[in-house]
Design a protein around this motif. Structure first.
Motif, short mmCIF file in Angstrom:
data_model
loop_
_atom_site.label_atom_id
_atom_site.label_comp_id
_atom_site.label_asym_id
_atom_site.label_seq_id
_atom_site.Cartn_x
_atom_site.Cartn_y
_atom_site.Cartn_z
N ALA A 100 0.83 -1.21 0.00
CA ALA A 100 0.00 0.00 0.00
C ALA A 100 0.87 1.25 0.00
O ALA A 100 0.54 2.25 -0.65
N GLN A 101 1.98 1.22 0.70
CA GLN A 101 2.88 2.36 0.74
C GLN A 101 3.59 2.54 -0.61
O GLN A 101 3.79 3.67 -1.07
N VAL A 102 3.94 1.43 -1.25
CA VAL A 102 4.54 1.50 -2.59
C VAL A 102 3.54 2.09 -3.57
O VAL A 102 3.89 2.94 -4.40
N ALA A 103 2.28 1.67 -3.46
CA ALA A 103 1.24 2.20 -4.35
C ALA A 103 1.10 3.71 -4.19
O ALA A 103 0.93 4.43 -5.18
N LEU A 104 1.21 4.21 -2.98
CA LEU A 104 1.12 5.66 -2.75
C LEU A 104 2.28 6.40 -3.44
O LEU A 104 2.09 7.51 -3.95
N ALA A 105 3.46 5.79 -3.47
CA ALA A 105 4.59 6.41 -4.16
C ALA A 105 4.30 6.51 -5.66
O ALA A 105 4.61 7.53 -6.29
N TYR A 106 3.70 5.46 -6.23
CA TYR A 106 3.32 5.52 -7.64
C TYR A 106 2.28 6.61 -7.89
O TYR A 106 2.36 7.34 -8.88
N VAL A 107 1.33 6.74 -6.99
CA VAL A 107 0.31 7.79 -7.14
C VAL A 107 0.97 9.16 -7.07
O VAL A 107 0.68 10.04 -7.89
N ARG A 108 1.90 9.36 -6.13
CA ARG A 108 2.61 10.64 -6.04
C ARG A 108 3.39 10.92 -7.31
O ARG A 108 3.45 12.05 -7.79
N SER A 109 3.98 9.87 -7.88
CA SER A 109 4.76 10.02 -9.11
C SER A 109 3.89 10.47 -10.28
O SER A 109 4.31 11.31 -11.08
N VAL A 110 2.70 9.92 -10.37
CA VAL A 110 1.81 10.22 -11.50
C VAL A 110 1.03 11.51 -11.28
O VAL A 110 0.92 12.33 -12.19
N GLU A 111 0.48 11.69 -10.10
CA GLU A 111 -0.40 12.83 -9.85
C GLU A 111 0.33 14.09 -9.40
O GLU A 111 -0.23 15.17 -9.45
N GLY A 112 1.56 13.94 -8.95
CA GLY A 112 2.32 15.10 -8.47
C GLY A 112 2.80 15.95 -9.62
O GLY A 112 2.61 15.63 -10.80
N ARG A 113 3.44 17.04 -9.30
CA ARG A 113 3.94 17.96 -10.32
C ARG A 113 5.43 17.77 -10.58
O ARG A 113 5.99 18.40 -11.45
N MET A 114 6.09 16.92 -9.78
CA MET A 114 7.53 16.76 -9.92
C MET A 114 7.89 16.01 -11.19
O MET A 114 7.08 15.27 -11.75
N THR A 115 9.12 16.22 -11.64
CA THR A 115 9.66 15.48 -12.77
C THR A 115 11.14 15.26 -12.53
O THR A 115 11.80 16.05 -11.84
N GLY A 116 11.65 14.15 -13.05
CA GLY A 116 13.06 13.82 -12.87
C GLY A 116 13.39 13.32 -11.48
O GLY A 116 14.54 13.35 -11.06
N GLN A 117 12.38 12.83 -10.76
CA GLN A 117 12.58 12.38 -9.39
C GLN A 117 12.53 10.85 -9.30
O GLN A 117 11.85 10.19 -10.07
N VAL A 118 13.26 10.33 -8.32
CA VAL A 118 13.19 8.91 -8.00
C VAL A 118 12.61 8.82 -6.60
O VAL A 118 13.21 9.32 -5.64
N LEU A 119 11.43 8.24 -6.49
CA LEU A 119 10.74 8.13 -5.20
C LEU A 119 11.06 6.76 -4.61
O LEU A 119 11.01 5.75 -5.32
N ASP A 120 11.33 6.71 -3.33
CA ASP A 120 11.72 5.44 -2.71
C ASP A 120 10.61 4.75 -1.93
O ASP A 120 10.85 3.74 -1.28
N ALA A 121 9.42 5.26 -1.96
CA ALA A 121 8.23 4.67 -1.34
C ALA A 121 8.20 4.81 0.18
O ALA A 121 7.29 4.30 0.82
N ILE A 122 9.17 5.47 0.78
CA ILE A 122 9.09 5.70 2.22
C ILE A 122 9.06 7.19 2.53
O ILE A 122 9.42 7.63 3.60
N GLY A 123 8.66 7.97 1.55
CA GLY A 123 8.44 9.38 1.79
C GLY A 123 9.57 10.31 1.41
O GLY A 123 9.44 11.51 1.53
N ARG A 124 10.70 9.75 0.97
CA ARG A 124 11.82 10.61 0.58
C ARG A 124 11.98 10.56 -0.93
O ARG A 124 11.93 9.51 -1.53
N ASP A 125 12.20 11.71 -1.54
CA ASP A 125 12.54 11.79 -2.96
C ASP A 125 14.03 11.95 -3.04
O ASP A 125 14.62 12.67 -2.26
N SER A 126 14.64 11.28 -4.00
CA SER A 126 16.09 11.44 -4.13
C SER A 126 16.42 12.27 -5.34
O SER A 126 15.59 12.61 -6.13
#
Length: 73
Positions: free
Chosen positions: A47-73
């Motif tokens: 469920a937490q991994v799914a939220l990272a995918y949702v943030r990736s698609v629905e968010g405004r960021m680009t060029g980011q790698v999300l790690d599914a625990i709330g930190r963007d690298s």
């Protein structure tokens, strides 16, 4: 993984305005570890991994790698 991260960051700079690219790097998913009869304590809940995918698609960021625990690298 470093190659994919580099690609995402470089592609984000080159893509036309309005086209975004991100990646999700969750590590081990807890439910997968359970299915493989391995210790799930180091896994991230699906469920937490799914939220990272949702943030990736629905968010405004680009060029980011999300790690599914709330930190963007």
């Amino acid at each position: 993984m470093a190659g994919l991260e580099g690609f995402v960051r470089a592609a984000a700079l080159e893509l036309p305005c309005g086209i975004r690219v991100n990646a999700v790097a969750p590590g081990w998913v807890r439910e997968t570890l359970v299915a493989m009869k391995m210790d799930p304590s180091s896994g991230i809940p699906a469920a937490q991994v799914a939220l990272a995918y949702v943030r990736s698609v629905e968010g405004r960021m680009t060029g980011q790698v999300l790690d599914a625990i709330g930190r963007d690298s």
